[in-house]
Write an enzyme that holds these catalytic residues in place. Structure first.
Site, PDB file in Angstrom:
ATOM      1  N   GLY A  84     -19.946-101.088   1.891  1.00 21.56           N
ATOM      2  CA  GLY A  84     -20.637-102.358   2.050  1.00 21.56           C
ATOM      3  C   GLY A  84     -20.588-102.896   3.461  1.00 21.56           C
ATOM      4  N   THR A  85     -19.470-102.730   4.140  1.00 21.43           N
ATOM      5  CA  THR A  85     -19.347-103.257   5.503  1.00 21.43           C
ATOM      6  C   THR A  85     -20.327-102.571   6.449  1.00 21.43           C
ATOM      7  OG1 THR A  85     -17.038-103.930   5.227  1.00 21.43           O
ATOM      8  CG2 THR A  85     -17.791-103.483   7.469  1.00 21.43           C
ATOM      9  N   ASN A 164     -18.152-113.365  -3.729  1.00 23.60           N
ATOM     10  CA  ASN A 164     -17.038-112.539  -4.158  1.00 23.60           C
ATOM     11  C   ASN A 164     -15.845-113.341  -4.665  1.00 23.60           C
ATOM     12  OD1 ASN A 164     -17.219-113.061  -1.183  1.00 23.60           O
ATOM     13  ND2 ASN A 164     -15.086-112.382  -1.250  1.00 23.60           N
ATOM     14  N   GLN A 192     -21.116-107.559  -4.723  1.00 22.74           N
ATOM     15  CA  GLN A 192     -20.452-108.055  -5.933  1.00 22.74           C
ATOM     16  C   GLN A 192     -21.364-108.118  -7.146  1.00 22.74           C
ATOM     17  OE1 GLN A 192     -17.427-108.516  -6.689  1.00 22.74           O
ATOM     18  NE2 GLN A 192     -16.409-108.449  -4.701  1.00 22.74           N
ATOM     19  N   GLY A 213     -19.864 -98.861  -3.159  1.00 20.67           N
ATOM     20  CA  GLY A 213     -19.549 -98.008  -4.295  1.00 20.67           C
ATOM     21  C   GLY A 213     -18.320 -98.423  -5.065  1.00 20.67           C
ATOM     22  N   HIS A 214     -17.268 -98.850  -4.374  1.00 19.77           N
ATOM     23  CA  HIS A 214     -16.009 -99.103  -5.087  1.00 19.77           C
ATOM     24  C   HIS A 214     -16.044-100.361  -5.931  1.00 19.77           C
ATOM     25  CE1 HIS A 214     -13.933-102.286  -2.560  1.00 19.77           C
ATOM     26  NE2 HIS A 214     -14.952-101.976  -1.794  1.00 19.77           N
ATOM     27  N   THR A 250     -23.179 -85.709   8.965  1.00 23.67           N
ATOM     28  CA  THR A 250     -23.228 -84.923   7.726  1.00 23.67           C
ATOM     29  C   THR A 250     -22.870 -85.795   6.542  1.00 23.67           C
ATOM     30  OG1 THR A 250     -22.629 -82.919   8.925  1.00 23.67           O
ATOM     31  CG2 THR A 250     -22.287 -82.910   6.541  1.00 23.67           C
ATOM     32  N   CYS A 339      -0.306-120.643   1.679  1.00 24.15           N
ATOM     33  CA  CYS A 339       0.444-121.818   2.103  1.00 24.15           C
ATOM     34  C   CYS A 339       1.535-121.416   3.072  1.00 24.15           C
ATOM     35  CB  CYS A 339       1.049-122.519   0.893  1.00 24.15           C
ATOM     36  SG  CYS A 339      -0.199-123.034  -0.314  1.00 24.15           S
TER      37      CYS A 339
END
Length: 752
Positions: A84-85, A164, A192, A213-214, A250, A339
């Site tokens: 995704g990135t 997300n 998402q 994919g993940h 590839t 925090c």
């Protein structure tokens, strides 16, 4: 409610219940089966003309068709990426560069994933103008805000499909219509949403769409980018003409096959999965709501326009990381806030939604998946409810909380930070102390003005008392060793002043609603044994009930007024000696994350519990100019205090500084406590690093130590004798690490 489909369950008998599917998903069994032949026999390069290559090429094209079918687009509009990135970078940077002649304005939202927000931020440094649209209290972008922000110079609008963190689904087709009316491209990050709700590019009317994919039960490291026919974007990389001459390199055949199969399953089972997601999510919410009540529980995100698997809730007055530590052995989820001692770091999404801090600080994201069962939900409700009630005992009519004795208690799981790395940031401490009056009692020999290790008060011509107090959260899991290390750390301040300890008082914070009192007994026992080793007694103290365990000592010592060692009396020509290695903050962070071997953990534990007494006796015998101990501000932070207080400039040889084995590799893997990064940020303006000093070494030099060694400034003529005395006394890590080069303003030069 049905249980999860056969073969999709995550075995939770000895593992926490997994409710973090928005972070990642397991590889589906069908996906793994589809991939298996391409791990072994079908290994060909898809660019090769022989049969091995042809088999791989066919597999890629079949996967492309499967992705296209899920998105309802043409196969040639799908480009495979590493995730995704990369897809987001490719889409946003590629569109910006390719269309720069048309304008330089990009519009995004305040709730984007860093894979979008950081890209837009970088483009601003390249001359593009970026507008960030606000969201409402549900996290929704208002199309009217886009209408007001868009101009004839706008070339791209990038808004995520579903958030997300809170799951809110944005009105992408409406936003796309506005973008297109003004001649701009529309991109959406759908990482998402794919596989959880229908994602059809024709209905969304987007030009570019990213997926990972993940998030859809495929492997990590694979993704795809939809590029609408006719959309012009520039390449990120250059090389051969793979992926329609858009993305060279590839192809990752194995994982492309996995993504294709995962998309086929997602399309096939979408309706059933959506129903299952919604039922499990809603049952979790109802269970928590019935147990805790609306005054203690708040749902974040849109009540209807929301991913069916995502539940983002805030528990009022509870620290999210503390709650996650409390439930971590039984339930895996994600926090929406962190925090710290001086502030609460609320996620940008919750901040944009203007969730009040008293709610935001206790925000947890639960996300269910195909493997979530009814038994998981029932157990999770019980575990989370019990934990919240323990953390808010005054909020519930639960009587006295009795914590059961149960095996070993990993103390580092009961705190959000580790040891001296939990100190206030140096910047924050300076701000707090600035403007406070400095005492003018002439009997005060060392006070607050030099940021020294302890206070010194003259009683008469022969005697001065030295006082210090130090306490922190667990640095190790074992209560006994935590007590011993805390005591050694507190005593170190006395030794650094050239003094002899006399007695100590305990300072205790203890979560009696979370841990049995036997744990406190072991902490105190460890401290007493270490105090006895130092030749003193712990003769009292003070306790408070706290949300997490804390322990330390207030130590009183004695010294001749003429023999007080300060951190502000280093002299030009002095040699700098360090008596313990660096890397403790990094190693202990790795211990908390279960990333190091037992032997590494034991070495760090024993080093932290080692008294600085022998080193102190050696330097007192030889005679030195200045001393300080290395703790939470790291070597560079404490050296900066010494240099500034002494009005000298110093030189440090990074290659001579002793470092614990494994620490350098862990730092390179970004296993670094936040306190260490704060230290480095603080000292950077005062440090000149040789270009040959790598960033990993710079991090190590700033690493937040707990019960670290002594930093000694000694005339060069005495340095060899001191080194001999140190080694003879078993201070094996002692090393000459630098020198005081001249009078100055506290500058530090670090050489390779």
């Amino acid at each position: 409610m049905r249980d999860s489909p056969a073969g999709c369950e995550i075995v939770t008998e000895n593992n926490p219940i997994y409710l973090d599917y928005n972070a990642t998903t397991p590889i589906a069994p069908e996906v793994a089966d589809e991939m298996s032949p391409y791990l072994y026999e079908h290994f060909g390069n898809p660019s090769s003309s022989h049969s091995y290559g042809a088999r791989a090429k066919k597999a890629i094209e079949q996967a492309r068709k499967r992705v296209a079918s899920l998105l309802n687009c043409s196969a040639h509009e799908v480009i495979f990426t590493s995730g995704g990135t990369e897809s987001n970078n490719f889409a946003i940077k590629g569109a910006a560069v390719a269309n720069r002649s048309k304008g330089n304005h990009i519009i995004t939202s305040a709730v984007e994933h860093p894979a979008v927000a950081e890209v837009c931020g970088w483009l601003e440094t390249q001359g593009f103008r970026v507008s960030v649209l606000p969201v409402d209290s549900y996290g929704l972008v208002n199309p009217d805000d886009l209408q007001d922000a868009i101009t004839r110079n706008t070339i791209l609008v990038t808004i995520m499909h579903a958030n997300n963190e809170v799951g809110t689904i944005e009105p992408i087709n409406t936003l796309a219509e506005i973008a297109h009316e003004h001649g701009a491209l529309m991109h959406t990050d759908a990482a998402q949403s794919v596989g959880k709700i229908p994602v059809r590019v024709d209905e969304l009317d987007v030009d570019l769409l990213s997926l990972a994919g993940h998030k859809v039960y495929a492997p990590k490291g694979i993704g795809a980018l939809y590029i609408k026919t006719g959309t012009s974007i520039a390449k990120l990389m250059h090389g051969a003409d793979h992926e329609a001459n858009r993305r060279p390199g590839t192809e990752n055949v194995l994982e492309i096959v996995g993504l294709g199969k995962a998309c086929e399953i997602a399309e096939r089972d979408l309706d059933e999965n959506m129903k299952h997601f919604r039922m499990t999510r809603d049952r979790l919410y109802q269970g928590l709501l019935e147990s805790l009540g609306e005054d203690r529980l708040k749902m974040n995100g849109h009540p209807e326009r929301r991913l069916p698997n995502t539940l983002n809730v805030s528990f009022r007055g509870v620290e999210a990381n503390t709650l996650l530590s409390e439930i971590g052995g039984e339930v895996a989820a994600s926090a929406g806030a962190a925090c710290h001692a001086e502030e609460v770091d609320v996620s940008p999404v919750l901040e944009a939604m203007q969730v009040p801090v008293e709610w935001a600080m206790g925000t947890i994201r639960f996300s269910v998946g195909r493997g979530t069962t009814s038994r998981d939900i029932a157990r999770a409700v019980d575990v989370v409810t019990d934990a919240v009630r323990r953390l808010q005992p005054d909020q519930f009519d639960v009587g006295t909380v009795v914590v059961e004795e149960k095996g070993e208690h990993r103390l580092t799981q009961y705190t959000h930070g580790l040891g001296c790395a939990c100190k206030l940031r140096p910047q924050a401490l300076e701000e707090v102390l600035r403007g406070l009056p400095i005492p003018d009692d002439p009997a005060i020999l060392v006070g607050v003005e030099t940021a020294d290790d302890a206070a010194v008060y003259r009683l008469d011509k022969e005697h001065a008392i030295v006082g210090t107090v130090d306490f922190f959260t667990p640095i190790v899991d074992d209560p006994y060793w935590f007590g011993a290390i805390s005591a050694a750390n507190s005593l170190s301040d006395i030794y650094a002043m050239g003094a002899k300890p006399l007695f100590a008082l305990s300072v205790v914070g203890f979560p009696s609603n979370r841990l049995p009192l036997s744990v406190l007994h072991d902490i105190l026992r460890g401290a007493q044994d270490k105090a006895q080793e130092a030749g003193i007694s712990i003769i009292g103290g003070h306790t408070v009930d706290d949300t997490e365990p804390k322990y330390g000592l207030a130590v009183t010592g004695i010294v001749h007024p003429d023999k007080v060692l300060k951190n502000s009396t280093a002299m030009p020509g002095d040699v700098l000696i360090l008596t313990k290695p660096l890397g403790l903050g990094i190693i202990t962070t790795a211990i908390k994350r279960d990333l190091v071997e037992k032997s590494v953990a034991e070495e760090a534990r024993e080093l932290m519990a080692e008294l600085n007494r022998d080193a102190a006796e050696a330097m007192n015998k030889i005679g030195v100019n200045a001393c300080t101990d290395i703790t939470g501000f790291g070597l560079l932070g404490h050296l900066r205090e010494m240099a500034l207080g002494s009005q000298v400039d110093v030189e440090l040889n990074s290659g001579s500084v002793p470092v614990l084995r494994e620490a350098r590799a862990l730092a390179g893997a970004n296993v670094v406590p936040g306190g260490t990064l704060d230290n480095l940020a603080y000292v950077r303006p005062y440090v000149s690093f040789d270009v040959a000093v790598p960033e990993v070494d710079r991090i190590l030099l700033a690493d937040a130590q707990t019960s670290g060694g002594l930093l000694i400034s000694i005339p060069e003529s005495r340095a060899e004798n001191l080194m001999k005395q140190l080694h003879d006394r078993g201070v094996k890590w002692a090393a000459v690490i630098g020198r005081v080069i001249s009078e100055g303003q506290g500058r530090i030069v670090v050489k390779a």
